[in-house]
Write a protein that holds these residues in place. Structure first.
Motif, PDB file in Angstrom:
ATOM      1  N   GLU A 140      25.193  61.345  55.692  1.00  6.72           N
ATOM      2  CA  GLU A 140      24.141  60.585  56.282  1.00  6.72           C
ATOM      3  C   GLU A 140      23.103  61.784  56.295  1.00  6.72           C
ATOM      4  N   PRO A 141      21.814  61.286  56.062  1.00  3.98           N
ATOM      5  CA  PRO A 141      20.514  62.189  56.062  1.00  3.98           C
ATOM      6  C   PRO A 141      20.360  63.151  57.102  1.00  3.98           C
ATOM      7  N   GLN A 142      20.730  63.048  58.149  1.00  4.00           N
ATOM      8  CA  GLN A 142      20.540  63.786  59.362  1.00  4.00           C
ATOM      9  C   GLN A 142      21.598  64.876  59.336  1.00  4.00           C
ATOM     10  N   VAL A 143      22.848  64.495  58.969  1.00  9.50           N
ATOM     11  CA  VAL A 143      23.738  65.564  58.756  1.00  9.50           C
ATOM     12  C   VAL A 143      23.534  66.191  57.577  1.00  9.50           C
ATOM     13  N   ILE A 144      23.233  65.899  56.494  1.00  8.98           N
ATOM     14  CA  ILE A 144      22.597  66.873  55.247  1.00  8.98           C
ATOM     15  C   ILE A 144      21.588  67.739  55.945  1.00  8.98           C
ATOM     16  N   GLN A 145      20.608  67.308  56.577  1.00  9.26           N
ATOM     17  CA  GLN A 145      19.666  68.100  57.134  1.00  9.26           C
ATOM     18  C   GLN A 145      20.099  69.120  57.911  1.00  9.26           C
ATOM     19  N   MET A 146      21.051  68.690  58.910  1.00 13.49           N
ATOM     20  CA  MET A 146      21.746  69.846  59.517  1.00 13.49           C
ATOM     21  C   MET A 146      22.437  70.929  59.036  1.00 13.49           C
ATOM     22  N   MET A 147      23.086  70.503  57.950  1.00 17.43           N
ATOM     23  CA  MET A 147      23.909  71.447  57.257  1.00 17.43           C
ATOM     24  C   MET A 147      23.045  72.624  56.388  1.00 17.43           C
ATOM     25  N   ARG A 148      22.078  71.981  56.004  1.00 15.15           N
ATOM     26  CA  ARG A 148      20.873  72.602  55.277  1.00 15.15           C
ATOM     27  C   ARG A 148      20.521  73.886  56.093  1.00 15.15           C
ATOM     28  N   LEU A 149      19.959  73.396  57.283  1.00 19.22           N
ATOM     29  CA  LEU A 149      19.563  74.214  58.482  1.00 19.22           C
ATOM     30  C   LEU A 149      20.455  75.261  58.786  1.00 19.22           C
ATOM     31  N   LEU A 150      21.704  74.846  58.924  1.00 19.92           N
ATOM     32  CA  LEU A 150      23.001  75.781  59.382  1.00 19.92           C
ATOM     33  C   LEU A 150      23.023  76.990  58.039  1.00 19.92           C
ATOM     34  N   VAL A 151      22.734  76.460  56.891  1.00 25.90           N
ATOM     35  CA  VAL A 151      23.008  77.247  55.751  1.00 25.90           C
ATOM     36  C   VAL A 151      21.866  78.332  55.847  1.00 25.90           C
ATOM     37  N   ALA A 152      20.466  77.971  56.091  1.00 28.68           N
ATOM     38  CA  ALA A 152      19.122  78.544  56.075  1.00 28.68           C
ATOM     39  C   ALA A 152      19.162  79.526  57.368  1.00 28.68           C
ATOM     40  N   GLU A 153      19.406  78.884  58.392  1.00 23.57           N
ATOM     41  CA  GLU A 153      19.042  79.457  59.692  1.00 23.57           C
ATOM     42  C   GLU A 153      20.381  79.935  60.526  1.00 23.57           C
ATOM     43  N   GLY A 154      21.552  79.902  59.886  1.00 23.37           N
ATOM     44  CA  GLY A 154      22.822  80.042  60.740  1.00 23.37           C
ATOM     45  C   GLY A 154      22.823  81.521  61.318  1.00 23.37           C
ATOM     46  N   HIS A 155      22.164  82.409  60.593  1.00 24.28           N
ATOM     47  CA  HIS A 155      22.345  83.895  61.025  1.00 24.28           C
ATOM     48  C   HIS A 155      21.329  84.159  62.394  1.00 24.28           C
ATOM     49  N   ARG A 156      20.414  82.950  62.592  1.00 25.37           N
ATOM     50  CA  ARG A 156      19.673  83.105  63.870  1.00 25.37           C
ATOM     51  C   ARG A 156      20.235  82.232  65.012  1.00 25.37           C
ATOM     52  N   PHE A 157      21.250  81.351  64.661  1.00 26.54           N
ATOM     53  CA  PHE A 157      21.856  80.870  65.863  1.00 26.54           C
ATOM     54  C   PHE A 157      23.563  80.799  65.358  1.00 26.54           C
ATOM     55  N   PRO A 158      24.053  81.820  65.562  1.00 30.81           N
ATOM     56  CA  PRO A 158      25.571  81.852  65.043  1.00 30.81           C
ATOM     57  C   PRO A 158      26.382  80.985  65.828  1.00 30.81           C
ATOM     58  N   HIS A 159      25.959  80.688  67.123  1.00 27.58           N
ATOM     59  CA  HIS A 159      26.944  79.853  67.940  1.00 27.58           C
ATOM     60  C   HIS A 159      26.878  78.351  67.331  1.00 27.58           C
ATOM     61  N   LEU A 160      25.801  77.995  66.841  1.00 27.44           N
ATOM     62  CA  LEU A 160      25.802  76.675  66.157  1.00 27.44           C
ATOM     63  C   LEU A 160      26.714  76.624  64.890  1.00 27.44           C
ATOM     64  N   ALA A 161      26.704  77.556  63.867  1.00 31.43           N
ATOM     65  CA  ALA A 161      27.512  77.726  63.003  1.00 31.43           C
ATOM     66  C   ALA A 161      28.989  77.702  63.438  1.00 31.43           C
ATOM     67  N   GLU A 162      29.195  78.453  64.509  1.00 26.07           N
ATOM     68  CA  GLU A 162      30.547  78.376  65.012  1.00 26.07           C
ATOM     69  C   GLU A 162      31.081  77.067  65.474  1.00 26.07           C
ATOM     70  N   ASP A 163      30.162  76.258  66.064  1.00 25.28           N
ATOM     71  CA  ASP A 163      30.349  74.960  66.510  1.00 25.28           C
ATOM     72  C   ASP A 163      30.717  74.258  65.351  1.00 25.28           C
ATOM     73  N   MET A 164      30.171  74.170  64.089  1.00 31.22           N
ATOM     74  CA  MET A 164      30.349  73.529  62.748  1.00 31.22           C
ATOM     75  C   MET A 164      31.625  73.771  62.698  1.00 31.22           C
ATOM     76  N   ASP A 165      31.909  74.970  62.412  1.00 32.44           N
ATOM     77  CA  ASP A 165      33.446  75.485  62.121  1.00 32.44           C
ATOM     78  C   ASP A 165      34.475  74.751  62.805  1.00 32.44           C
ATOM     79  N   ARG A 166      34.100  74.663  64.264  1.00 39.77           N
ATOM     80  CA  ARG A 166      35.278  74.145  65.026  1.00 39.77           C
ATOM     81  C   ARG A 166      35.453  72.705  64.437  1.00 39.77           C
ATOM     82  N   TRP A 167      34.341  71.966  64.496  1.00 39.06           N
ATOM     83  CA  TRP A 167      34.530  70.751  64.006  1.00 39.06           C
ATOM     84  C   TRP A 167      35.185  70.535  62.742  1.00 39.06           C
ATOM     85  N   LEU A 168      34.792  71.147  62.016  1.00 36.88           N
ATOM     86  CA  LEU A 168      35.847  71.357  60.493  1.00 36.88           C
ATOM     87  C   LEU A 168      37.103  71.638  60.480  1.00 36.88           C
TER      88      LEU A 168
END
Length: 214
Positions: free
Chosen positions: A110-138
């Motif tokens: 889905e386009p919005q999920v692709i966008q979200m993953m790109r953002l997590l790759v680029a900005e994950g260091h700013r928002f580590p809890h969001l990257a952790e939430d994605m890890d929990r989903w996986l």
């Protein structure tokens, strides 16, 4: 995505109108952050893209960072909610695996999920809890697949193989194309229904071929 909300007259918006506007703001914020990056986006540019005044945004989110977090967190929450009961009422564990990976494939493209993953790759260091939430989903997805693979093995629908190896094979077949699209931004990398069926038949054929004939 929710699409642009319909124009309305003066007065306080109804609950449904407010909900539609909330979704529209998050949709457009996610798209703009995804295309321009966090640093290049302002609340004003998001308001302009949404066709609303910036105070409409500030009434909902105190700053750009809060809006970014809300946009990404909504997608992660949606991923967590999708398919929780998908395979509960399927008696054949192999069919339950097929349904689960089919949903995973569709969602990850889905386009919005692709966008979200790109953002997590680029900005994950700013928002580590969001990257952790994605890890929990996986992690939850992997646990669900592992349990289904074990059920399919126990019922004789699949040969006994290391669960992790089978799960990684499924992930490679059905999720890797979305990761390639994440890198290459190539729409042709989407998996059509026909290609999904082909990949699934290859997986099942490989599993069946390695069954012990005894």
């Amino acid at each position: 995505m929710s699409g642009k909300p319909t124009k309305r007259g003066l007065g306080r918006p109804t609950k449904s109108e407010a909900k539609a506007l909330d979704a529209h703001v998050l949709d457009e914020a996610l798209a703009l952050f995804g295309s321009a990056g966090f640093a290049a986006v302002s609340v004003e540019s998001i308001a302009l893209r949404c066709g609303v005044g910036k105070n409409t945004i500030y009434r909902r989110y105190p700053d750009k960072e809060a809006l970014f977090k809300a946009a990404v967190d909504r997608e992660i929450t949606r991923l967590n909610e999708l398919g929780q009961e998908l395979s509960q009422h399927v008696s054949d564990p192999l069919e339950a695996i097929r349904l689960t990976v089919q949903q995973m494939s569709k969602v990850l493209h889905e386009p919005q999920v692709i966008q979200m993953m790109r953002l997590l790759v680029a900005e994950g260091h700013r928002f580590p809890h969001l990257a952790e939430d994605m890890d929990r989903w996986l992690t939850a997805l992997f646990k669900r697949l592992d349990a289904l693979i074990e059920d399919a093995t126990a019922s004789g629908r699949m040969p006994k193989r290391p669960v992790k190896a089978v799960r990684e094979a499924l992930f490679t077949l059905f999720a890797a194309p979305s990761l390639n699209r994440l890198i290459l931004d190539d729409q042709s990398l989407n998996i059509s229904d026909a290609e999904f069926d082909l990949r699934w038949n290859l997986f099942v054929g490989g599993a069946a071929a390695s069954m012990d004939p005894s």
